[in-house]
Design a protein around this motif. Structure first.
Motif, PDB file in Angstrom:
ATOM      1  N   PHE A  30      18.563  14.120  13.798  1.00  0.00           N
ATOM      2  CA  PHE A  30      17.411  14.616  13.061  1.00  0.00           C
ATOM      3  C   PHE A  30      16.884  13.501  12.167  1.00  0.00           C
ATOM      4  N   ARG A  31      15.563  13.533  11.895  1.00  0.00           N
ATOM      5  CA  ARG A  31      14.931  12.483  11.094  1.00  0.00           C
ATOM      6  C   ARG A  31      14.007  13.125  10.055  1.00  0.00           C
ATOM      7  N   VAL A  32      14.103  12.613   8.835  1.00  0.00           N
ATOM      8  CA  VAL A  32      13.197  12.999   7.751  1.00  0.00           C
ATOM      9  C   VAL A  32      12.483  11.743   7.282  1.00  0.00           C
ATOM     10  N   THR A  33      11.149  11.813   7.206  1.00  0.00           N
ATOM     11  CA  THR A  33      10.347  10.667   6.798  1.00  0.00           C
ATOM     12  C   THR A  33       9.427  11.083   5.654  1.00  0.00           C
ATOM     13  N   ALA A  34       9.513  10.343   4.570  1.00  0.00           N
ATOM     14  CA  ALA A  34       8.656  10.582   3.402  1.00  0.00           C
ATOM     15  C   ALA A  34       7.867   9.318   3.111  1.00  0.00           C
ATOM     16  N   THR A  35       6.569   9.463   2.894  1.00  0.00           N
ATOM     17  CA  THR A  35       5.705   8.333   2.558  1.00  0.00           C
ATOM     18  C   THR A  35       4.925   8.644   1.291  1.00  0.00           C
ATOM     19  N   LEU A  36       4.746   7.618   0.470  1.00  0.00           N
ATOM     20  CA  LEU A  36       4.013   7.755  -0.780  1.00  0.00           C
ATOM     21  C   LEU A  36       3.140   6.531  -0.982  1.00  0.00           C
ATOM     22  N   PRO A  37       1.944   6.696  -1.546  1.00  0.00           N
ATOM     23  CA  PRO A  37       1.109   5.525  -1.836  1.00  0.00           C
ATOM     24  C   PRO A  37       1.667   4.737  -3.010  1.00  0.00           C
ATOM     25  N   VAL A  38       1.413   3.438  -3.017  1.00  0.00           N
ATOM     26  CA  VAL A  38       1.862   2.574  -4.100  1.00  0.00           C
ATOM     27  C   VAL A  38       0.816   2.609  -5.207  1.00  0.00           C
ATOM     28  N   THR A  39       1.236   2.984  -6.401  1.00  0.00           N
ATOM     29  CA  THR A  39       0.338   3.004  -7.553  1.00  0.00           C
ATOM     30  C   THR A  39       0.316   1.635  -8.211  1.00  0.00           C
ATOM     31  N   GLU A  40      -0.619   1.479  -9.166  1.00  0.00           N
ATOM     32  CA  GLU A  40      -0.719   0.189  -9.832  1.00  0.00           C
ATOM     33  C   GLU A  40       0.546  -0.148 -10.597  1.00  0.00           C
ATOM     34  N   ALA A  41       1.213   0.884 -11.118  1.00  0.00           N
ATOM     35  CA  ALA A  41       2.444   0.629 -11.863  1.00  0.00           C
ATOM     36  C   ALA A  41       3.545   0.115 -10.968  1.00  0.00           C
ATOM     37  N   ALA A  42       3.399   0.314  -9.641  1.00  0.00           N
ATOM     38  CA  ALA A  42       4.466  -0.094  -8.738  1.00  0.00           C
ATOM     39  C   ALA A  42       4.272  -1.500  -8.212  1.00  0.00           C
TER      40      ALA A  42
ATOM     41  N   GLU B 212       0.804  -1.223   0.000  1.00  0.00           N
ATOM     42  CA  GLU B 212       0.000   0.000   0.000  1.00  0.00           C
ATOM     43  C   GLU B 212       0.838   1.274   0.000  1.00  0.00           C
ATOM     44  N   ARG B 213       1.946   1.291   0.751  1.00  0.00           N
ATOM     45  CA  ARG B 213       2.711   2.531   0.896  1.00  0.00           C
ATOM     46  C   ARG B 213       4.204   2.240   0.862  1.00  0.00           C
ATOM     47  N   THR B 214       4.970   3.244   0.460  1.00  0.00           N
ATOM     48  CA  THR B 214       6.428   3.201   0.479  1.00  0.00           C
ATOM     49  C   THR B 214       6.928   4.290   1.412  1.00  0.00           C
ATOM     50  N   ARG B 215       7.910   3.944   2.270  1.00  0.00           N
ATOM     51  CA  ARG B 215       8.415   4.885   3.268  1.00  0.00           C
ATOM     52  C   ARG B 215       9.930   5.038   3.106  1.00  0.00           C
ATOM     53  N   LEU B 216      10.387   6.272   3.144  1.00  0.00           N
ATOM     54  CA  LEU B 216      11.816   6.598   3.140  1.00  0.00           C
ATOM     55  C   LEU B 216      12.138   7.329   4.432  1.00  0.00           C
ATOM     56  N   THR B 217      13.149   6.825   5.164  1.00  0.00           N
ATOM     57  CA  THR B 217      13.554   7.445   6.429  1.00  0.00           C
ATOM     58  C   THR B 217      15.044   7.745   6.376  1.00  0.00           C
ATOM     59  N   ILE B 218      15.403   8.971   6.691  1.00  0.00           N
ATOM     60  CA  ILE B 218      16.809   9.397   6.728  1.00  0.00           C
ATOM     61  C   ILE B 218      17.070   9.950   8.126  1.00  0.00           C
ATOM     62  N   THR B 219      18.009   9.318   8.831  1.00  0.00           N
ATOM     63  CA  THR B 219      18.309   9.685  10.218  1.00  0.00           C
ATOM     64  C   THR B 219      19.797   9.939  10.366  1.00  0.00           C
ATOM     65  N   ASP B 220      20.161  10.957  11.144  1.00  0.00           N
ATOM     66  CA  ASP B 220      21.574  11.224  11.441  1.00  0.00           C
ATOM     67  C   ASP B 220      21.729  11.432  12.947  1.00  0.00           C
ATOM     68  N   ASP B 221      22.979  11.415  13.393  1.00  0.00           N
ATOM     69  CA  ASP B 221      23.265  11.600  14.818  1.00  0.00           C
ATOM     70  C   ASP B 221      23.894  12.960  15.091  1.00  0.00           C
ATOM     71  N   GLY B 222      23.528  13.952  14.293  1.00  0.00           N
ATOM     72  CA  GLY B 222      24.072  15.295  14.486  1.00  0.00           C
ATOM     73  C   GLY B 222      23.435  16.004  15.655  1.00  0.00           C
ATOM     74  N   HIS B 223      23.664  17.324  15.724  1.00  0.00           N
ATOM     75  CA  HIS B 223      23.153  18.078  16.871  1.00  0.00           C
ATOM     76  C   HIS B 223      21.684  18.450  16.731  1.00  0.00           C
ATOM     77  N   GLY B 224      21.070  18.109  15.599  1.00  0.00           N
ATOM     78  CA  GLY B 224      19.627  18.322  15.463  1.00  0.00           C
ATOM     79  C   GLY B 224      19.250  19.783  15.530  1.00  0.00           C
ATOM     80  N   VAL B 225      18.067  20.051  16.105  1.00  0.00           N
ATOM     81  CA  VAL B 225      17.568  21.423  16.219  1.00  0.00           C
ATOM     82  C   VAL B 225      18.186  22.062  17.435  1.00  0.00           C
ATOM     83  N   GLY B 226      18.937  23.133  17.204  1.00  0.00           N
ATOM     84  CA  GLY B 226      19.592  23.796  18.312  1.00  0.00           C
ATOM     85  C   GLY B 226      18.691  24.736  19.055  1.00  0.00           C
ATOM     86  N   THR B 227      19.221  25.279  20.109  1.00  0.00           N
ATOM     87  CA  THR B 227      18.433  26.203  20.918  1.00  0.00           C
ATOM     88  C   THR B 227      18.228  27.520  20.222  1.00  0.00           C
TER      89      THR B 227
END
Length: 464
Positions: free
Chosen positions: A424-436, A359-374
């Motif tokens: 910091f984490r970035v998450t992208a989700t997309l629905p699966v089409t019939e072509a996929a 049904e869905r495809t998920r992309l997750t990109i995570t790093d161990d940096g300092h993230g969102v600072g003050t």
């Protein structure tokens, strides 16, 4: 007792004259503009610069002057007046002047939608009808030709569903009065009245519809140009932001390696050259709108860029094969997010994971940096949305924001924020089409990247 001002009537007539003069001046101005455009288009066609233009086909906008030549139908009544063949000539003269005045008044109001629907216009049309009935019934003969003129005015003013009954009523009235005054000749008067009413309304309505359609088409063309400019600006932003980041990282590596290992430094210089050439190719493709995105290619570039920046990289991919559009969108997310990791995170490790279900495809990109600072949400210079804390306040960029818009347009979503543990984490989700949907039920889960190339889409997202 109401005091009558002696100049009131003269003032009303003067105002009408000024209105007609203003209308004539406006018509002349429109005619001059059309003539200038016509001459320019004609000269362009002679040079072979293009087909017939809209101005050439449709001409200047019509005005009330287009209906005035039909007043010549009343010359027979004028001739009888001049020859003294009309009884009570002063009544005929006054009736003729009033008829012409009302007709001209309605003719110039017929081409303005707002003024055409005013109450004063309806009152003038009713008065013209009553005057026509009185003159035709009183004099007969050539005065019966005022009925077709009345039908012409009615067709110009009354358009739409109510026109049919009005046209039939006017024709019947003309036939009855004409039969009383002129016998069987009334058939021609009735037919001419009906014809002038319906044909005038049809021609003017068609002309108005054509011009509205032309205006709509021009507006759609302007909207298409604006959308193409927005697409190009987004693609150019994403392309240059990533490419310049790669060049900067490799240039820094070259500077560090040059004193110790000249061969390795020359290798980095060769990489900078290839990245620059690839950037030129991508920019040309972005200009033409045929640039294709590939998740596999972007994952390979991400490994290379993160490795050159000294950031450990882990890439995992599982699930069914991706549709070209899905792969293209996720490729843009990888490009933008990895650029942000290199430029803003200060991370030592980065993980990229692509998972998919039916049904869905998920992309997750995570790093161990300092993230969102003050200091607030830092956003990279040059328009790159980062979401990482910086020492100073950042200027909001359009990188991830543009991607979020693209993903939303495709039915997906993009979220970004601090990771639950660190970085910091970035998450992208997309629905699966019939072509996929997979043609092979056993995809290779060990492959680093398994995606097709596909054309870029028009996406959407929240800036980090």
């Amino acid at each position: 007792m109401i005091e009558k001002r002696p100049g009131a009537k003269r003032y009303g007539l003067g105002r009408r004259v000024r209105e007609w003069q203003a209308a004539r001046t406006e018509w002349k101005s429109a005619r001059d503009v059309w003539k200038a455009e016509y001459r320019r288009d004609k000269a362009a066609r002679r040079k072979g610069c293009g087909p017939r233009s809209e101005v050439d086909r449709f001409g200047p906008p019509p005005t009330g002057f287009a209906l005035l030549p039909w007043l010549l139908m009343g010359l027979g009544a004028v001739s009888h007046l001049l020859q003294g063949e009309t009884p009570n000539p002063w009544i005929g003269v006054i009736g003729l002047l009033v008829f012409n005045s009302l007709y001209v008044f309605l003719a110039f109001r017929a081409f303005d939608k707002q003024r055409r629907r005013d109450r004063s216009t309806l009152v003038a049309l009713i008065a013209l009808g009553l005057l026509t009935v009185g003159l035709a019934a009183g004099y007969g003969g050539n005065w019966l030709l005022f009925f077709p003129l009345l039908g012409l005015a009615a067709g110009a003013i009354v358009r739409g569903r109510g026109l049919g009954p009005i046209g039939l009523a006017l024709s019947a009235l003309a036939g009855v009065i004409g039969g009383f005054r002129d016998g069987w000749g009334a058939v021609n008067v009735a037919y001419g009245t009906f014809l002038s009413t319906m044909v005038t309304a049809a021609i003017l309505s068609l002309s108005e519809a054509v011009r509205e359609l032309r205006d709509t088409r021009e507006e759609l063309a302007r909207t298409a140009v604006e959308k193409e400019r927005l697409r190009f600006s987004r693609d150019l932003h994403d392309l240059l932001g990533h490419t310049l980041s790669v060049i900067v990282v490799k240039a820094e590596a070259t500077r560090r390696l040059a004193p110790r290992d000249l061969d390795a430094a020359l290798g980095q210089v060769s990489d900078i050259e290839s990245v620059g050439r690839q950037a030129l190719t991508e920019i040309r493709e972005a200009v033409t709108g045929y640039r294709e995105g590939s998740l596999a290619t972007e994952l390979d570039r991400a490994r290379d860029l993160l490795g050159a920046a000294g950031i450990g990289t882990v890439v995992r991919q599982s699930g069914p094969p991706l549709a070209p559009q899905t792969a293209a969108l996720l490729g843009w997310v990888v490009r933008e997010s990895v650029t942000n990791v290199v430029r803003h995170s200060g991370a030592a490790h980065c993980e990229i994971e692509v998972t998919g279900t039916s049904e869905r495809t998920r992309l997750t990109i995570t790093d161990d940096g300092h993230g969102v600072g003050t200091g607030g949400v830092g956003l990279g210079s040059g328009g790159q949305g980062a979401g990482y804390g910086t020492s100073g306040s950042g200027t909001p960029g359009s990188g991830l924001k543009g991607l979020a818009e693209r993903l939303a347009a495709a039915g997906g979503s993009l979220t970004s924020g601090p990771d639950a543990r660190t970085g910091f984490r970035v998450t992208a989700t997309l629905p699966v089409t019939e072509a996929a949907l997979p043609t092979d039920p056993s995809p290779d889960p060990d492959s680093d990247s398994d995606s097709d190339r596909g054309p870029t889409a028009s996406p959407t997202a929240t800036a980090r």
